[in-house]
Design a protein around this motif. Structure first.
Motif, PDB file in Angstrom:
ATOM      1  N   GLY A  47       0.793  -1.218   0.000  1.00 27.57           N
ATOM      2  CA  GLY A  47       0.000   0.000   0.000  1.00 27.57           C
ATOM      3  C   GLY A  47       0.826   1.268   0.000  1.00 27.57           C
ATOM      4  O   GLY A  47       0.421   2.283  -0.575  1.00 27.57           O
ATOM      5  N   LEU A  48       1.994   1.240   0.636  1.00 29.30           N
ATOM      6  CA  LEU A  48       2.814   2.443   0.705  1.00 29.30           C
ATOM      7  C   LEU A  48       3.459   2.784  -0.624  1.00 29.30           C
ATOM      8  O   LEU A  48       3.665   3.969  -0.938  1.00 29.30           O
ATOM      9  CB  LEU A  48       3.898   2.280   1.779  1.00 29.30           C
ATOM     10  CG  LEU A  48       3.426   2.326   3.237  1.00 29.30           C
ATOM     11  CD1 LEU A  48       4.578   1.981   4.173  1.00 29.30           C
ATOM     12  CD2 LEU A  48       2.855   3.693   3.583  1.00 29.30           C
ATOM     13  N   GLY A  49       3.805   1.785  -1.424  1.00 31.37           N
ATOM     14  CA  GLY A  49       4.532   2.047  -2.661  1.00 31.37           C
ATOM     15  C   GLY A  49       3.631   2.399  -3.825  1.00 31.37           C
ATOM     16  O   GLY A  49       2.509   1.908  -3.933  1.00 31.37           O
ATOM     17  N   ARG A  50       4.132   3.256  -4.706  1.00 36.80           N
ATOM     18  CA  ARG A  50       3.424   3.501  -5.964  1.00 36.80           C
ATOM     19  C   ARG A  50       3.500   2.279  -6.872  1.00 36.80           C
ATOM     20  O   ARG A  50       2.648   2.080  -7.739  1.00 36.80           O
ATOM     21  CB  ARG A  50       4.048   4.690  -6.691  1.00 36.80           C
ATOM     22  CG  ARG A  50       3.857   6.032  -6.014  1.00 36.80           C
ATOM     23  CD  ARG A  50       4.367   7.145  -6.905  1.00 36.80           C
ATOM     24  NE  ARG A  50       4.133   8.450  -6.311  1.00 36.80           N
ATOM     25  CZ  ARG A  50       4.383   9.602  -6.927  1.00 36.80           C
ATOM     26  NH1 ARG A  50       4.894   9.591  -8.147  1.00 36.80           N
ATOM     27  NH2 ARG A  50       4.145  10.747  -6.319  1.00 36.80           N
ATOM     28  N   ALA A  51       4.552   1.503  -6.682  1.00 36.19           N
ATOM     29  CA  ALA A  51       4.741   0.279  -7.459  1.00 36.19           C
ATOM     30  C   ALA A  51       5.451  -0.734  -6.575  1.00 36.19           C
ATOM     31  O   ALA A  51       6.045  -0.379  -5.549  1.00 36.19           O
ATOM     32  CB  ALA A  51       5.560   0.549  -8.723  1.00 36.19           C
ATOM     33  N   LEU A  52       5.383  -1.995  -6.991  1.00 33.70           N
ATOM     34  CA  LEU A  52       6.046  -3.081  -6.266  1.00 33.70           C
ATOM     35  C   LEU A  52       6.971  -3.816  -7.221  1.00 33.70           C
ATOM     36  O   LEU A  52       6.554  -4.248  -8.295  1.00 33.70           O
ATOM     37  CB  LEU A  52       5.010  -4.058  -5.701  1.00 33.70           C
ATOM     38  CG  LEU A  52       5.582  -5.324  -5.060  1.00 33.70           C
ATOM     39  CD1 LEU A  52       6.179  -5.002  -3.692  1.00 33.70           C
ATOM     40  CD2 LEU A  52       4.515  -6.403  -4.923  1.00 33.70           C
ATOM     41  N   VAL A  53       8.232  -3.961  -6.812  1.00 28.40           N
ATOM     42  CA  VAL A  53       9.221  -4.699  -7.595  1.00 28.40           C
ATOM     43  C   VAL A  53       9.552  -5.989  -6.852  1.00 28.40           C
ATOM     44  O   VAL A  53       9.932  -5.952  -5.679  1.00 28.40           O
ATOM     45  CB  VAL A  53      10.503  -3.871  -7.807  1.00 28.40           C
ATOM     46  CG1 VAL A  53      11.518  -4.662  -8.640  1.00 28.40           C
ATOM     47  CG2 VAL A  53      10.188  -2.541  -8.462  1.00 28.40           C
ATOM     48  N   VAL A  54       9.399  -7.124  -7.519  1.00 30.41           N
ATOM     49  CA  VAL A  54       9.693  -8.424  -6.920  1.00 30.41           C
ATOM     50  C   VAL A  54      11.001  -8.939  -7.509  1.00 30.41           C
ATOM     51  O   VAL A  54      11.135  -9.072  -8.731  1.00 30.41           O
ATOM     52  CB  VAL A  54       8.559  -9.439  -7.172  1.00 30.41           C
ATOM     53  CG1 VAL A  54       8.846 -10.739  -6.429  1.00 30.41           C
ATOM     54  CG2 VAL A  54       7.215  -8.859  -6.731  1.00 30.41           C
ATOM     55  N   VAL A  55      11.963  -9.222  -6.638  1.00 29.65           N
ATOM     56  CA  VAL A  55      13.267  -9.739  -7.066  1.00 29.65           C
ATOM     57  C   VAL A  55      13.450 -11.112  -6.432  1.00 29.65           C
ATOM     58  O   VAL A  55      13.688 -11.216  -5.229  1.00 29.65           O
ATOM     59  CB  VAL A  55      14.405  -8.801  -6.616  1.00 29.65           C
ATOM     60  CG1 VAL A  55      15.748  -9.312  -7.155  1.00 29.65           C
ATOM     61  CG2 VAL A  55      14.155  -7.376  -7.073  1.00 29.65           C
ATOM     62  N   GLU A  56      13.340 -12.150  -7.207  1.00 29.04           N
ATOM     63  CA  GLU A  56      13.442 -13.538  -6.745  1.00 29.04           C
ATOM     64  C   GLU A  56      12.331 -13.885  -5.747  1.00 29.04           C
ATOM     65  O   GLU A  56      12.306 -13.364  -4.633  1.00 29.04           O
ATOM     66  CB  GLU A  56      14.818 -13.840  -6.137  1.00 29.04           C
ATOM     67  CG  GLU A  56      15.927 -13.857  -7.169  1.00 29.04           C
ATOM     68  CD  GLU A  56      17.218 -14.474  -6.646  1.00 29.04           C
ATOM     69  OE1 GLU A  56      18.027 -14.903  -7.475  1.00 29.04           O
ATOM     70  OE2 GLU A  56      17.423 -14.524  -5.417  1.00 29.04           O
ATOM     71  N   ALA A  57      11.452 -14.753  -6.168  1.00 34.44           N
ATOM     72  CA  ALA A  57      10.364 -15.212  -5.302  1.00 34.44           C
ATOM     73  C   ALA A  57       9.942 -16.596  -5.761  1.00 34.44           C
ATOM     74  O   ALA A  57       9.781 -16.840  -6.961  1.00 34.44           O
ATOM     75  CB  ALA A  57       9.168 -14.257  -5.376  1.00 34.44           C
TER      76      ALA A  57
END
Length: 386
Positions: free
Chosen positions: A202-212
Motif C-alpha cells: 500500500g505504501l509504494g506507488r509500485a512493487l518490484v519483486v526480485v526472486e520469489a
C-alpha cells in the motif's frame, strides 16, 4: 484493536454502528455474548497504558488514521490500519515510495540486482519500502540508507527481527522510519506477515519483486499490490531456479519485466523535484481528528471512522455500511471454510457456490487468509490451510 477478536473490519463496523470508541467498547460484551462468546472482557486499561509507556520509552510515536502524519496511500487498502507506531523520521512517509520485496534465501545475483535497483530508485527521488527481512529486503534497505527508507515490521516497531538485521534497523532511523500496526514489543509470528505485506504494497506507488518462489510471501504482497491498483514489476530468472519461479509467473500473467531501475521509472509518472525532496503540504483545514479522539479511551482502538475525512490530496473511500452482526459474519466464515478442502478451488467458483455478493464475500476470504485458516495459491485458487 487490542481487545479479543476485534480485528480491523470489526473495528470499523463497531464505530460505524455506535459512533464513538467509548460506545463501541461499552457495547462489545453484549455483542460478543450474542455471537456465542460469554464473559467477554475488553482489553484492560492497564495493558493499554503499558503499551503507551513502552512506546515512549522506545522513542516511538503513535499516529492515527485521519491525522496529518498518516500515510494517505494506505487509504487505498480495504482495511487501512487505524493506527501505526513509528520510529524514526515520519516526514519520509510524505515522499513518493516504491516497494521492493523478494526471497530470503536470495542468490548473489538477486542481491546484486536488488542493491542496484534500490540505489538507482533512491537516486531518482524515491524512498524504498521493504520488510527488513534477510535477503532481498535487507539488500534493498542497505543500498538506499543514504536517502532514507521505510521498513514495515511484522511485529512491534521495536522488535528487531531477524536479529542479524538489528544494526541495519537502527541505522535506518537516521534517515528513514520503521512502521508497524502491531503492539509494542510483539515478536512476529507467521500469521503477522501477510498483514505486514499489505502495508508494504500500500505504501509504494509500485512493487518490484526480485526472486520469489512460486509459493511465497512476496507473491502475497504482489497480489495485495494488484488489489490496490499498484503497478507490479518483476525481475525474471532462470526457469530451473526455484527462487525465480514466482517472478516468472508474475511476468507471464502480465507484470512488467525489470532489467534495471530505468524500467521501473519508465513505468511510473515522473515525480516533481518538490515531491522528490519533501511533500509536506499543510493538511486541509479540519482534516485532523479531534485531539480528544486521539488519547486515553481510544488507545484500545483508534480514531473513529468519522475522522476519516479529507486527508492530503485524497478523500478516503467510504464503504457501504455492513449491517451483518458478528454472528452472521461467523456463519459466513463457516460456510466459506465448509466449501473448501485440501484440493484448491477457484475463488470465483467459491463465490458462485455461496450465492453471495462478491463484495461481501471477498473481504471475509481475506480475513480468513490473514487468520491463517485458508491459503491462496497461484491462479486465484483457494484451499484450507494445512
Amino acid at each position: 484493536m487490542r481487545s479479543y477478536r476485534v480485528g480491523i473490519s470489526t473495528f470499523y463496523r463497531l464505530l460505524n454502528d455506535h459512533g464513538t470508541a467509548h460506545a463501541a467498547l461499552d457495547a462489545l460484551p453484549e455483542i460478543a455474548a450474542q455471537a456465542g462468546v460469554p464473559d467477554y472482557r475488553i482489553c484492560p486499561e492497564g495493558v493499554v497504558a503499558a503499551e503507551l509507556r513502552a512506546g515512549r520509552a522506545a522513542g516511538a510515536r503513535l499516529i492515527y488514521l485521519g491525522t496529518p502524519d498518516y500515510p494517505t496511500q494506505l487509504l487505498d487498502l480495504a482495511d487501512p490500519p487505524p493506527m501505526l507506531w513509528l520510529m524514526g523520521r515520519a516526514e519520509v512517509l510524505k515522499r513518493p515510495m516504491i516497494a521492493i520485496v523478494g526471497a530470503r534465501n536470495a542468490s548473489s545475483l538477486g542481491l546484486r540486482m536488488a542493491r542496484g535497483v534500490a540505489e538507482d530508485l533512491a537516486a531518482g527521488g524515491y524512498v524504498v519500502v521493504s520488510g527488513l527481512a534477510r535477503g532481498i529486503d535487507a539488500a534493498a534497505h542497505q543500498a538506499s540508507l543514504a536517502t532514507g527508507g521505510v521498513a514495515v515490521m511484522a511485529g512491534g516497531v521495536d522488535a528487531l527481527y531477524p536479529a542479524e538485521n538489528a544494526a541495519l534497523a537502527e541505522s535506518l532511523l537516521d534517515s528513514g522510519v520503521r512502521v508497524s500496526e502491531m503492539p509494542m514489543g510483539l515478536q512476529p509470528q507467521a500469521r503477522h506477515f501477510p498483514r505486514r505485506n499489505r502495508i508494504i504494497a500500500g505504501l509504494g506507488r509500485a512493487l518490484v519483486v526480485v526472486e520469489a518462489a512460486a509459493k511465497s510471501g512476496s507473491l502475497l504482497t504482489a497480489r495485495a499490490a494488484l488489489d490496490q491498483g499498484r503497478e507490479v514489476l518483476a525481475v525474471p530468472g532462470h526457469p530451473f531456479d526455484a527462487r525465480a519461479a514466482g517472478c516468472n509467473m508474475l511476468i507471464r500473467d502480465g507484470a512488467l519485466l525489470v532489467r534495471s531501475a530505468r524500467d521501473v521509472l519508465d513505468a511510473l509518472p515522473a515525480i516533481s523535484a518538490r515531491q522528490g525532496e519533501f511533500d509536506l503540504r499543510a493538511p486541509i483545514e479540519g482534516q485532523a481528528a479531534r485531539p480528544s479522539d486521539m488519547t486515553s479511551d481510544n488507545a484500545t482502538s483508534a480514531a473513529p471512522a468519522s475522522s476519516r475525512v479529507n486527508t492530503v490530496a485524497k478523500t478516503p473511500p467510504v464503504p457501504p455500511p455492513d449491517r451483518r452482526s458478528l454472528q452472521e459474519t461467523a456463519q459466513l466464515h463457516t460456510e466459506i471454510l465448509g466449501r473448501l478442502g485440501p484440493a484448491p478451488m477457484a475463488e470465483d467458483q467459491l463465490i458462485r457456490d455461496l450465492a453471495r455478493a462478491p463484495h461481501l464475500v471477498t473481504p471475509e476470504i481475506t480475513r480468513l487468509e490473514l487468520d491463517g485458516r485458508l491459503q491462496r495459491q497461484a491462479g486465484g485458487l483457494l484451499a484450507l490451510a494445512r
